[in-house]
Motif scaffolding. Sequence first.
Motif, PDB file in Angstrom:
ATOM      1  N   ASP A 302       0.875  -1.315  -0.110  1.00  0.00           N
ATOM      2  CA  ASP A 302       0.027   0.014  -0.079  1.00  0.00           C
ATOM      3  C   ASP A 302       0.698   1.178  -0.001  1.00  0.00           C
ATOM      4  OD1 ASP A 302      -2.717   1.147   0.688  1.00  0.00           O
ATOM      5  OD2 ASP A 302      -1.439   2.216   2.031  1.00  0.00           O
ATOM      6  N   ILE A 303       0.613   2.131  -1.051  1.00  0.00           N
ATOM      7  CA  ILE A 303       1.261   3.581  -0.863  1.00  0.00           C
ATOM      8  C   ILE A 303       1.462   4.195   0.432  1.00  0.00           C
ATOM      9  CG2 ILE A 303      -0.611   4.862  -1.884  1.00  0.00           C
ATOM     10  CD1 ILE A 303       1.513   6.218  -3.689  1.00  0.00           C
ATOM     11  N   ASN A 304       0.277   4.351   1.108  1.00  0.00           N
ATOM     12  CA  ASN A 304       0.447   4.868   2.270  1.00  0.00           C
ATOM     13  C   ASN A 304       1.165   4.415   3.477  1.00  0.00           C
ATOM     14  OD1 ASN A 304      -2.017   6.800   1.583  1.00  0.00           O
ATOM     15  ND2 ASN A 304      -2.982   5.109   1.446  1.00  0.00           N
ATOM     16  N   VAL A 305       1.157   2.946   3.370  1.00  0.00           N
ATOM     17  CA  VAL A 305       1.961   2.189   4.451  1.00  0.00           C
ATOM     18  C   VAL A 305       3.588   2.598   4.031  1.00  0.00           C
ATOM     19  CG1 VAL A 305       2.853   0.009   5.038  1.00  0.00           C
ATOM     20  CG2 VAL A 305       0.419   0.461   4.843  1.00  0.00           C
ATOM     21  N   ALA A 306       3.937   2.400   2.543  1.00  0.00           N
ATOM     22  CA  ALA A 306       5.384   2.604   2.019  1.00  0.00           C
ATOM     23  C   ALA A 306       5.685   3.985   2.489  1.00  0.00           C
ATOM     24  CB  ALA A 306       5.452   2.333   0.519  1.00  0.00           C
ATOM     25  N   GLY A 307       4.909   5.058   2.119  1.00  0.00           N
ATOM     26  CA  GLY A 307       5.279   6.468   2.537  1.00  0.00           C
ATOM     27  C   GLY A 307       5.439   6.970   3.809  1.00  0.00           C
ATOM     28  N   THR A 308       4.622   6.088   4.585  1.00  0.00           N
ATOM     29  CA  THR A 308       4.932   6.430   6.181  1.00  0.00           C
ATOM     30  C   THR A 308       6.018   5.685   6.562  1.00  0.00           C
ATOM     31  OG1 THR A 308       2.478   6.535   6.525  1.00  0.00           O
ATOM     32  CG2 THR A 308       3.611   6.017   8.634  1.00  0.00           C
ATOM     33  N   PHE A 309       6.175   4.509   6.327  1.00  0.00           N
ATOM     34  CA  PHE A 309       7.307   3.620   6.613  1.00  0.00           C
ATOM     35  C   PHE A 309       8.584   4.293   5.914  1.00  0.00           C
ATOM     36  CE2 PHE A 309       9.293  -0.696   5.838  1.00  0.00           C
ATOM     37  CZ  PHE A 309      10.187  -0.717   6.856  1.00  0.00           C
ATOM     38  N   ALA A 310       8.784   5.024   5.070  1.00  0.00           N
ATOM     39  CA  ALA A 310       9.830   5.571   4.318  1.00  0.00           C
ATOM     40  C   ALA A 310      10.382   6.656   5.062  1.00  0.00           C
ATOM     41  CB  ALA A 310       9.524   5.790   2.688  1.00  0.00           C
ATOM     42  N   ALA A 311       9.384   7.491   5.524  1.00  0.00           N
ATOM     43  CA  ALA A 311       9.719   8.674   6.209  1.00  0.00           C
ATOM     44  C   ALA A 311      10.440   8.260   7.761  1.00  0.00           C
ATOM     45  CB  ALA A 311       8.338   9.567   6.649  1.00  0.00           C
ATOM     46  N   GLU A 312       9.935   7.165   8.354  1.00  0.00           N
ATOM     47  CA  GLU A 312      10.600   6.797   9.587  1.00  0.00           C
ATOM     48  C   GLU A 312      12.108   6.342   9.337  1.00  0.00           C
ATOM     49  OE1 GLU A 312       9.066   5.180  13.109  1.00  0.00           O
ATOM     50  OE2 GLU A 312       6.980   5.003  12.213  1.00  0.00           O
ATOM     51  N   VAL A 313      12.206   5.390   8.107  1.00  0.00           N
ATOM     52  CA  VAL A 313      13.545   4.967   7.841  1.00  0.00           C
ATOM     53  C   VAL A 313      14.336   6.226   7.473  1.00  0.00           C
ATOM     54  CG1 VAL A 313      15.021   3.480   6.342  1.00  0.00           C
ATOM     55  CG2 VAL A 313      12.812   2.729   7.070  1.00  0.00           C
ATOM     56  N   MET A 314      14.082   7.329   6.678  1.00  0.00           N
ATOM     57  CA  MET A 314      14.773   8.383   6.232  1.00  0.00           C
ATOM     58  C   MET A 314      15.369   9.119   7.657  1.00  0.00           C
ATOM     59  SD  MET A 314      16.566  10.022   4.266  1.00  0.00           S
ATOM     60  CE  MET A 314      15.875   9.547   2.588  1.00  0.00           C
ATOM     61  N   ALA A 315      14.395   9.236   8.657  1.00  0.00           N
ATOM     62  CA  ALA A 315      14.628   9.855   9.786  1.00  0.00           C
ATOM     63  C   ALA A 315      15.825   8.999  10.477  1.00  0.00           C
ATOM     64  CB  ALA A 315      13.397   9.908  10.731  1.00  0.00           C
ATOM     65  N   GLU A 316      15.799   7.892  10.497  1.00  0.00           N
ATOM     66  CA  GLU A 316      17.028   7.065  11.369  1.00  0.00           C
ATOM     67  C   GLU A 316      18.235   7.230  10.367  1.00  0.00           C
ATOM     68  OE1 GLU A 316      18.890   4.740  13.839  1.00  0.00           O
ATOM     69  OE2 GLU A 316      17.098   5.673  14.178  1.00  0.00           O
ATOM     70  N   ALA A 317      18.026   7.333   9.272  1.00  0.00           N
ATOM     71  CA  ALA A 317      19.345   7.726   8.393  1.00  0.00           C
ATOM     72  C   ALA A 317      19.930   8.966   8.688  1.00  0.00           C
ATOM     73  CB  ALA A 317      19.085   7.384   6.780  1.00  0.00           C
ATOM     74  N   ILE A 318      18.985   9.919   8.852  1.00  0.00           N
ATOM     75  CA  ILE A 318      19.596  11.113   9.053  1.00  0.00           C
ATOM     76  C   ILE A 318      20.264  11.418  10.566  1.00  0.00           C
ATOM     77  CG2 ILE A 318      18.783  13.777   9.962  1.00  0.00           C
ATOM     78  CD1 ILE A 318      16.493  13.446   7.760  1.00  0.00           C
ATOM     79  N   LEU A 319      19.578  10.646  11.551  1.00  0.00           N
ATOM     80  CA  LEU A 319      20.330  10.683  12.830  1.00  0.00           C
ATOM     81  C   LEU A 319      21.604   9.861  12.836  1.00  0.00           C
ATOM     82  CD1 LEU A 319      17.243   9.459  15.046  1.00  0.00           C
ATOM     83  CD2 LEU A 319      18.154  11.997  14.801  1.00  0.00           C
ATOM     84  N   ARG A 320      21.799   8.941  12.133  1.00  0.00           N
ATOM     85  CA  ARG A 320      22.950   8.183  11.920  1.00  0.00           C
ATOM     86  C   ARG A 320      24.006   8.865  11.057  1.00  0.00           C
ATOM     87  NH1 ARG A 320      21.592   1.712  11.201  1.00  0.00           N
ATOM     88  NH2 ARG A 320      19.884   1.745  12.840  1.00  0.00           N
ATOM     89  N   ALA A 321      23.670   9.885  10.062  1.00  0.00           N
ATOM     90  CA  ALA A 321      24.237  10.713   9.319  1.00  0.00           C
ATOM     91  C   ALA A 321      25.172  11.808  10.387  1.00  0.00           C
ATOM     92  CB  ALA A 321      23.772  11.526   8.592  1.00  0.00           C
ATOM     93  N   VAL A 322      24.559  12.131  11.425  1.00  0.00           N
ATOM     94  CA  VAL A 322      25.038  13.018  12.532  1.00  0.00           C
ATOM     95  C   VAL A 322      26.322  12.122  13.584  1.00  0.00           C
ATOM     96  CG1 VAL A 322      24.740  14.157  14.627  1.00  0.00           C
ATOM     97  CG2 VAL A 322      23.209  14.561  12.648  1.00  0.00           C
ATOM     98  N   ARG A 323      25.511  10.989  14.058  1.00  0.00           N
ATOM     99  CA  ARG A 323      26.148  10.194  15.213  1.00  0.00           C
ATOM    100  C   ARG A 323      27.288   9.426  14.505  1.00  0.00           C
ATOM    101  NH1 ARG A 323      20.242   8.496  17.322  1.00  0.00           N
ATOM    102  NH2 ARG A 323      20.007  10.340  18.756  1.00  0.00           N
ATOM    103  N   SER A 324      27.509   9.019  13.178  1.00  0.00           N
ATOM    104  CA  SER A 324      28.664   8.458  12.816  1.00  0.00           C
ATOM    105  C   SER A 324      29.712   9.445  12.307  1.00  0.00           C
ATOM    106  CB  SER A 324      28.109   7.654  11.481  1.00  0.00           C
ATOM    107  OG  SER A 324      27.584   8.342  10.467  1.00  0.00           O
ATOM    108  N   ALA A 325      29.543  10.720  12.029  1.00  0.00           N
ATOM    109  CA  ALA A 325      30.397  11.585  11.471  1.00  0.00           C
ATOM    110  C   ALA A 325      31.345  12.006  12.716  1.00  0.00           C
ATOM    111  CB  ALA A 325      29.690  12.846  11.009  1.00  0.00           C
TER     112      ALA A 325
END
Length: 325
Positions: A302-325
């Motif tokens: 479902d596109i709504n599930v995928a879009g909601t899920f994608a936002a959560e995964v992207m938020a985690e990637a942003i946090l890792r971009a900070v914490r790993s640098a």
Amino acid sequence: MRNADLIKEISITKMECLRIGNAQDEEAKTGVTVLLFDGGATVGVDISGGGPASRETPLTSPVTADNPIDAIVFSGGSAYGLAASDGAMRYLEEHGIGYDTGFAKVPLVCQSCIYDLGIGSATVRPDAKMGYAACVDAEQYLLREGSDVHGTKSSDLCGSLGAGIGATVGKLCGMDRATKTGLGVCAFSLGELKIAAIVVLNALGDVFDPESGQKIAGLRAANGEGFADTCEELYRLARRTDLFTGNTTIGAIVTNGKFSKAELTKIASMTRNAYARCIRPVGTLADGDTIYAASIGDIPADINVAGTFAAEVMAEAILRAVRSA
């Protein structure tokens, strides 16, 4: 991440048909990250920033030909860095990959760049050689020393490398008060649906953990103690017309869900919620914020599930971009 009973972290190499490679100049602090799609990908895009540096993004439009994209390139160097795609195209051509025109195979490569000329050297930019080297690096994706039994770990791809080697945030008052960030990568599953996020975090604004509300990177206080507030400082400078414009957060969502270009464009726009949750301010004329969404599988979702899920995964990637640098 929320919903931990439903969402599970997976090795990035569980994203079949995706390979990631990096190349960088350690001294000049600029580099390239390439996403190679074995067999091609259907791609959509969301551009919310006012100053993007990009190449071939019209290929992702639902009103253009529905041909598979062979690679997405992220680089530093501002618009100069767009030359990196020349190297990616040469690599793909050498491997017989591209759209068959009848006379030659033309690789379809999209690219977006960050502005990193304010760190390292402003005269050294990613070029075709560096783009080619990033593709060669992707060949070792499943073979890197120290990788787990499934291949490269997401953590091996995070930090100050590739397009993220020159990434910083909180630059409204100049580079001397900015915070170093980098490249963030992670992958998660929700049942059969898998989503990976790759982001180069180079924002004008400050970065927050959306779960705790805590500021984790951004504009540093003038006295060197803790952080200042970029939004507050922006309001103070409201009458100035020479605000620093060297920014841009660029990212991609890659999924095994089966979606059309139009659906992926919507998923990309929903993923933008991660930028809004984590970065303040965001999407300004001083940013070129861009998110690609790529489908490399055939799992019904479902596109709504995928879009909601994608936002959560992207938020985690942003946090890792900070914490790993």
